[in-house]
Design an enzyme around this catalytic site. Structure first.
Site, PDB file in Angstrom:
ATOM      1  NE  ARG A  27      -3.901  -1.113   2.333  1.00 53.57           N
ATOM      2  CZ  ARG A  27      -4.120  -1.589   3.558  1.00 53.57           C
ATOM      3  NH1 ARG A  27      -3.785  -0.879   4.621  1.00 53.57           N
ATOM      4  NH2 ARG A  27      -4.668  -2.765   3.730  1.00 53.57           N
ATOM      5  NE  ARG A  31      -7.184   5.363   2.943  1.00 55.01           N
ATOM      6  CZ  ARG A  31      -8.106   4.767   3.687  1.00 55.01           C
ATOM      7  NH1 ARG A  31      -9.257   5.378   3.944  1.00 55.01           N
ATOM      8  NH2 ARG A  31      -7.893   3.554   4.179  1.00 55.01           N
ATOM      9  NE  ARG A  40     -10.246   8.248  -2.298  1.00 50.69           N
ATOM     10  CZ  ARG A  40     -10.460   7.185  -1.548  1.00 50.69           C
ATOM     11  NH1 ARG A  40      -9.445   6.427  -1.179  1.00 50.69           N
ATOM     12  NH2 ARG A  40     -11.671   6.859  -1.151  1.00 50.69           N
ATOM     13  CG  ASP A  77      -9.601  -2.497  -4.580  1.00 47.11           C
ATOM     14  OD1 ASP A  77     -10.371  -3.481  -4.529  1.00 47.11           O
ATOM     15  OD2 ASP A  77      -9.295  -1.830  -3.578  1.00 47.11           O
ATOM     16  CE1 TYR A 154     -13.777  -7.022   1.030  1.00 49.06           C
ATOM     17  CE2 TYR A 154     -11.972  -8.429   0.310  1.00 49.06           C
ATOM     18  CZ  TYR A 154     -12.445  -7.386   1.081  1.00 49.06           C
ATOM     19  OH  TYR A 154     -11.594  -6.697   1.910  1.00 49.06           O
TER      20      TYR A 154
END
Length: 354
Positions: A27, A31, A40, A77, A154
Site C-alpha cells: 500500500r 492515503r 484522488r 484494487d 467479498y
C-alpha cells in the site's frame, strides 16, 4: 523493453545474491501521502482513480519520488476482478467496498462470466503499460491480485465481514458450489495475472487477506489449493527473465511450510511470525518478504531504526529477504517515518550480504 537499472527485488525474490536487502511497502501508494490524497480528489473517487490509467500511473510513481524504494506496485484494487465479473462494485462511505449483486446460489455461480482482461479490465492493463513506460527501467513493477478465497469472500458476503457467515455457510453447507466459485475465480485470476505480465509486470503477488480466518484443513482445501493452481498457471518468464510470484496469507504463519510447497518463489510473512522462525520452517526453499509491524511507523525515527535492525537480524545473513511491512502501511503514518525506515534498511542491510 528498457533495461532494468535496479533489479535487487527480482534477484532477492529468486534468492540470488544482492548487495543490500531491497525494500518496498504494501500500500505504498496510498492515503498517508498528501500528494495521493490530492490526486484522488482530482479523480473524484477511488474507483475513478483506479480506472484512469494516467492517474493510476501518477499515484504508483508518487512514493518513488519521495523514497528510494526498490519496486513499484501497480495501483489498483483486488476487487476489480469480481467487478469485471458483473457484481457491481461500489464504495459505501464509512463501510468500504460493497457489491450490488452478492453471489449466494449455485445458479449465480454458473452464470458468472469469464471476463477478458484486455476488455473488461483494459484500464488495468493500460495502467501497467503506462507505468512501465514512465518507470523507464528505474525499478521493477509488481502486479497483483487477491487470492480466490479472499475474492470469493467479498463476492459472497457482498463486502467486508466480521463473521464470514455467508461464505462459511456455503463452505460447510454447499462446498461443491463454493469449489465451483473458486475454480471460476481462479481461472479469471490466472488470465488477469498473465495479462499483467504481458503488459509489463515483472513480479506478481497474491494477497490472501482472509485466509487466516479458516481452520487448518479448510485453509488447505479452500485457499491454498487454489493459490497453487495460480502458481502453476501463471507466466513465469518474460523479457528473458524469471517472473517471481509471492504468496501472502495474513495470519498465515502456521502454514508457511505448506505455502512454500506450492512452488512459489517467495512467501510474505506478517509481523506475528519471526523471520528466523519462518526461515527455519521454509528451509531456505523460498525467499521471505516482510515483516515490520506497520504500527512501528508511529514511533520515532530512532525507534524505527531499532525495529528495522531487529527484522534484519531475525532473517540473518544471506540472500532471499525482501524488507516490507507485515501488512499495508496505515493511512495516518507520517511519510517521514517511512523515509526513516527505508533509510535504515539501506544503511543496515549491506552487513547481511557479503
Amino acid at each position: 523493453m528498457t533495461e532494468l537499472k535496479n533489479d535487487l527485488l527480482l534477484r532477492a525474490l529468486l534468492r540470488q545474491p544482492v548487495e543490500r536487502t531491497p525494500v518496498w511497502v504494501m500500500r505504498q501508494a496510498g492515503r498517508y501521502l498528501p500528494e495521493y490524497r490530492a490526486t484522488r480528489a482530482q479523480a473524484g473517487d477511488f474507483l475513478s482513480l483506479c480506472s484512469n490509467p494516467e492517474l493510476a500511473c501518477e499515484v504508483t510513481l508518487q512514493p518513488l519520488r519521495r523514497f528510494p524504494l526498490d519496486a513499484a506496485i501497480l495501483f489498483s484494487d483486488i476487487l476489480t476482478v469480481p467487478d469485471a465479473m458483473g457484481l457491481g462494485l461500489y464504495f459505501e462511505t464509512g463501510e468500504g467496498p460493497r457489491f450490488k449483486t452478492p453471489v449466494r446460489s449455485a445458479a449465480q455461480v454458473r452464470n458468472l462470466p469469464d471476463p477478458d482482461p484486455e476488455t473488461e479490465l483494459r484500464y488495468v492493463m493500460d495502467a501497467v503499460r503506462t507505468i512501465r513506460r514512465e518507470l523507464n527501467g528505474k525499478v521493477p513493477l509488481i502486479g497483483f491480485t487477491g487470492s480466490p478465497w479472499t475474492l470469493a469472500t467479498y463476492m459472497v458476503e457482498g463486502g467486508g465481514s466480521k463473521d464470514y457467515a455467508h461464505i462459511k455457510g456455503m463452505l460447510f453447507g454447499e462446498p461443491a458450489v463454493l469449489h465451483e466459485l473458486l475454480e471460476k475465480t481462479t481461472r479469471t485470476v490466472i488470465n488477469y495475472l498473465n495479462a499483467q505480465v504481458a503488459a509489463g509486470a515483472q513480479a506478481l503477488m497474491v494477497f490472501d487477506t482472509w485466509g487466516g480466518s479458516l481452520s487448518p484443513a479448510n485453509y488447505l482445501e479452500f485457499s491454498l489449493a487454489y493459490m497453487k493452481k495460480i502458481v502453476d498457471g501463471v507466466t513465469r518468464e518474460a523479457e528473458g527473465r524469471r517472473v517471481p510470484i509471492v504468496l501472502f496469507t495474513k495470519n498465515g504463519g502456521q502454514w508457511l511450510e505448506a505455502i512454500a510447497d506450492t512452488g512459489c518463489d517467495a512467501v510474505g510473512v506478517d509481523w506475528t511470525t519471526d523471520l528466523s522462525t519462518a526461515r527455519k520452517l521454509t528451509g531456505d526453499r523460498v525467499a521471505l518478504q516482510g515483516n515490520l509491524d506497520p504500527s512501528a511507523l508511529y514511533a520515532s525515527p530512532e525507534k524505527i531504526r531499532d525495529e528495522v535492525a531487529k527484522v534484519l537480524a531475525s532473517y540473518g545473513k544471506g540472500p532471499g529477504h525482501v524488507f516490507n511491512l507485515g501488512h499495508g502501511i496505515h493511512q495516518h503514518v507520517n511519510p517521514d517515518h517511512l523515509g526513516a525506515m527505508v533509510e535504515a534498511v539501506r544503511e543496515l542491510s549491506p552487513a547481511y550480504h557479503d
